[in-house]
Design an enzyme around this catalytic site. Structure first.
Site, mmCIF file in Angstrom:
data_model
loop_
_atom_site.group_PDB
_atom_site.id
_atom_site.type_symbol
_atom_site.label_atom_id
_atom_site.label_comp_id
_atom_site.label_asym_id
_atom_site.label_seq_id
_atom_site.Cartn_x
_atom_site.Cartn_y
_atom_site.Cartn_z
ATOM 1 C CD GLU B 219 0.645 -16.841 -10.575
ATOM 2 O OE1 GLU B 219 -0.092 -16.159 -10.103
ATOM 3 O OE2 GLU B 219 1.507 -17.569 -9.994
ATOM 4 C CG HIS B 260 1.050 -16.040 -6.264
ATOM 5 N ND1 HIS B 260 1.178 -16.727 -7.478
ATOM 6 C CD2 HIS B 260 2.055 -16.259 -5.430
ATOM 7 C CE1 HIS B 260 2.227 -17.121 -7.313
ATOM 8 N NE2 HIS B 260 2.821 -17.214 -6.182
#
Lengths: 400, 307
Positions: B219, B260
């Protein structure tokens, strides 16, 4: 949570770092009073949480209280990068011999804070590091050992600073590191530190970022600073749609159905979980789709919350259909999400088969979930259909 | 073989009487050959049982009851108490900690990781779902209930490392469907500071004979992918790596966090596009879609590469 400059200065001041006799004003009259108290030339600085203040005209110099009042009136009205100022900071104009930089940030790979120092202050530290690497000192600090001056001394001495300058700068750096640790900061920066004619040092600006996860245990400091619990201080202000999303998530404490971010497309998304949402949002765009929103569901939210989120997205102006998609779930139950999104359609008087372009959530309780979807004629897919393929079908569903 | 855990691994569950922890305990006991959960800790609840696992007030009591060192702990206590729980485990000789808890302040995480290093222990997470060795053991909520985990994970030659717990299962399921099983899958957590990064797990997979290739989920945010690229270049790894990068849209939205806590574009280096370039330079193939991963892996493994 990002702090305004006037708040950041207060945080470093409390940590024992010398600051100027600045004041904060929300009206031009207050700015004038502060300028009168300072009784000398001042700088008026817009208090906004965005860069490029100087370029935008958000920093003005004034020689008299009259001038300070006039400039403050102008700066208070000046919008910078879409941000309206919280107020203005009125700062005495210091006679500075030299400017320095001191900062503390996290190094995610070393998993320790790192002190940064430069004898070329007043400019962006990354620019100094790129152009004059020998003018930047770096020193990692232990998370477990008590803070000690030697680390700051090693950091500063790397740049060649010595003599009384070194000895006077060391406590500033050590105190900055202490403030960083004590208040769960992710960035603590004093730039510039001004060296005055008399050889003393003073912080002329400060920049502080506090970790959101630490807000509960930093509540006392935030309260003292006047930072409201509702202030998110994100890079972009929350829209009414996003605030409504937070309300959906707050309906009960079971799971997550929120983290809504508004976009301007026509395909509503009810997606999850964390990594799944990132993957699916990309996938929709890769197939030429225009998402109306980003969101996250996970942790087994209640039917009520899943329905609330689906309803919020369905009611967003410009949204034609929703796509309900997740990576394989093991904790969240497929049937509960299915019930929720079907309920949202029915509550709004829509046919679920028409409004749900695709339902792709494989995993726990999927048989029960698929039964519900069969009953209402909603197109669905199991794990044999990839996330990207599901996104493609969703995009086609909107075009159809 | 496997990395980190095997059928013999003993562990405890700290915070075992919490709702999620009770489920997690059941799942781990049911999966594979049955996890050897030798105790659980919830202060003040000594004497209870959770699915037959005895509950104690302290980790020291667990160790005493077990009659010897305990290999690991799954930590599921609330964020304000996690650091204390982890310190307690470390000071009682536990060498492998899986920290499930989310929203732990970064400074606490950094302190836990630094103490673990001093004690020769390893932390996985926080904000992770743990470790699974297909058909053998799972340590953490990874894959969910035993029958669900069995659908997604099968034994085989691929090591999986992922910043997302859910995507660990999605990618493993895709590999399983294509006939590529997994040696060990590790959900490493989505926080900005975590106990074990890709580069820190690679040496373990490198020495694991069963592992023949690595699949990673990545990510935006942080420099872990750059660290992996450097590691691969410096160590001439025998293992082909296929990466998937989610959150490409975030490059246009600096300063905003999605998915996140650690997923935020703060500078140039941590954008998706920059990471993809770095990984590619190091010879790591970045798949455009998850469904491409098995094919790309098979190409790299050469003929005869099936589970």
């Amino acid at each position: 949570v990002r702090l305004f400059e006037y708040e950041a200065r207060e945080v470093v001041r409390r940590g024992g770092i010398p600051v100027t006799d600045f004041g904060f004003a929300t009206t031009a009259a207050q700015a004038r009073e502060i300028a009168e108290r300072i009784a000398g030339p001042v700088v008026i600085k817009s208090q906004v949480l965005t860069g490029g203040r100087m370029k935008a005209g958000g920093v003005q110099f004034a020689d008299t209280p009259d001038e300070a009042e006039r400039h403050a009136a102008h700066v208070l009205e000046l919008e910078i990068n879409g941000h309206s100022p919280r107020g203005v900071l009125v700062d005495p104009r210091a006679q500075v011999k030299q400017e320095y930089y001191a900062g503390v940030v996290w190094d995610g790979l070393r998993k320790q804070p790192v002190m940064l120092f430069s004898d070329m202050g007043g400019i962006d530290i990354e620019q100094v590091a790129a152009e004059h690497p020998d003018h930047v000192g770096r020193r990692h600090i232990s998370n477990l050992l008590p803070l000690s001056d030697f680390a700051a001394k090693e950091c500063i001495a790397q740049t060649g600073v010595t003599g009384s300058r070194l000895n006077r700068l060391v406590p500033i750096m050590t105190r900055l590191a202490a403030v960083f640790a004590e208040h769960d900061l992710t960035l603590a920066e004093v730039n510039p530190i001004g060296e005055l004619e008399d050889g003393t040092f003073v912080a002329l600006d400060a920049h502080v970022d506090m970790e959101n996860e630490a807000r509960p245990r930093q509540a006392a400091l935030l309260r003292d600073l006047g930072v409201g619990e509702e202030e998110t201080r994100q890079a972009r202000e929350a829209t009414p749609f996003e605030i409504a999303g937070e309300e959906v998530d707050a309906m009960d404490h079971r799971g997550v159905a929120g983290n809504v971010t508004e976009f301007d497309g026509d395909l509503g998304l009810v997606i999850g979980a964390g990594g799944g949402s990132l993957t699916l949002f990309d996938a929709v765009r890769a197939h030429g789709g225009r998402p109306a929103n980003y969101c996250e569901i996970g942790g087994n939210p209640s039917v009520r919350k899943a329905a609330g989120l689906a309803r919020l997205v369905l009611e967003k102006p410009g949204v034609d259909k929703i796509a309900v998609m997740m990576s394989i779930v093991s904790n969240t139950r497929v049937d509960i999400v299915a019930r929720g999104v079907v309920k949202a359609c029915l509550d709004l008087g829509y046919d679920p088969a028409d409004k749900i372009a695709i339902f792709r959530i494989p995993g726990a309780w999927e048989e029960e979930g698929f039964k519900i979807l069969d009953h209402y004629g909603v197109p669905y897919a199991d794990r044999t259909v990839s996330m990207h393929e599901a996104a493609r079908r969703a995009v086609e569903g909107v075009k159809a | 073989m496997s990395i980190l855990v095997d059928a013999e691994t003993t562990f405890i569950v700290q915070g075992i009487t919490g709702r999620e922890a009770v489920n997690l305990t059941r799942e781990c006991l049911d999966y594979g050959t049955g996890a050897r959960i030798v105790g659980g800790v919830t202060p003040g609840r000594r004497g209870r049982e959770v699915h037959g696992v005895p509950v104690f007030d302290t980790v020291a009591q667990c160790v005493e009851h077990h009659g010897g060192p305990i290999d690991g702990s799954v930590v599921t206590v609330p964020p304000a108490f996690t650091k204390d729980a982890v310190f307690e485990a470390l000071e009682n000789g536990v060498k492998l900690l899986v920290i499930v808890t989310e929203r732990i302040p970064r400074r606490d995480v950094a302190q836990m990781v630094e103490l673990a290093k001093l004690r020769g222990a390893r932390i996985i997470g926080p904000n992770c779902l743990g470790i699974i060795v297909p058909d053998v053991i799972k340590m953490g909520g990874i894959g969910g209930p035993a029958q669900d985990a069995a659908k997604a994970y099968t034994p085989g030659p691929i090591g999986v490392i992922s910043r997302s717990g859910g995507m660990t299962t999605e990618m493993s399921s895709t590999l399983t469907a294509a006939g590529l099983g997994q040696s060990t899958a590790v959900s490493i957590g989505g926080d900005p500071i975590i106990g074990s990064s890709y580069a820190e797990l690679m040496p373990l997979f490198e020495t694991d004979e069963e592992t023949r290739g690595i699949v990673i989920y990545t990510e935006p945010g942080g420099r872990m992918e750059a660290e992996l690229a450097t590691w691969v270049t410096e160590h001439e790894s025998r293992l082909p790596i296929i990466a998937f990068m989610a959150g490409r849209f975030m490059d246009e939205m600096p300063g905003m966090s999605f998915g996140h806590a650690g997923t935020i574009v703060e500078g140039h280096e941590d954008t998706a596009s920059e990471k993809i370039a770095r990984l590619a330079e190091a010879g790591i193939i970045v798949a455009e879609e998850i469904s491409e991963i098995p094919g790309l892996m098979r190409d790299r493994l050469g003929a005869g590469a099936t589970a």
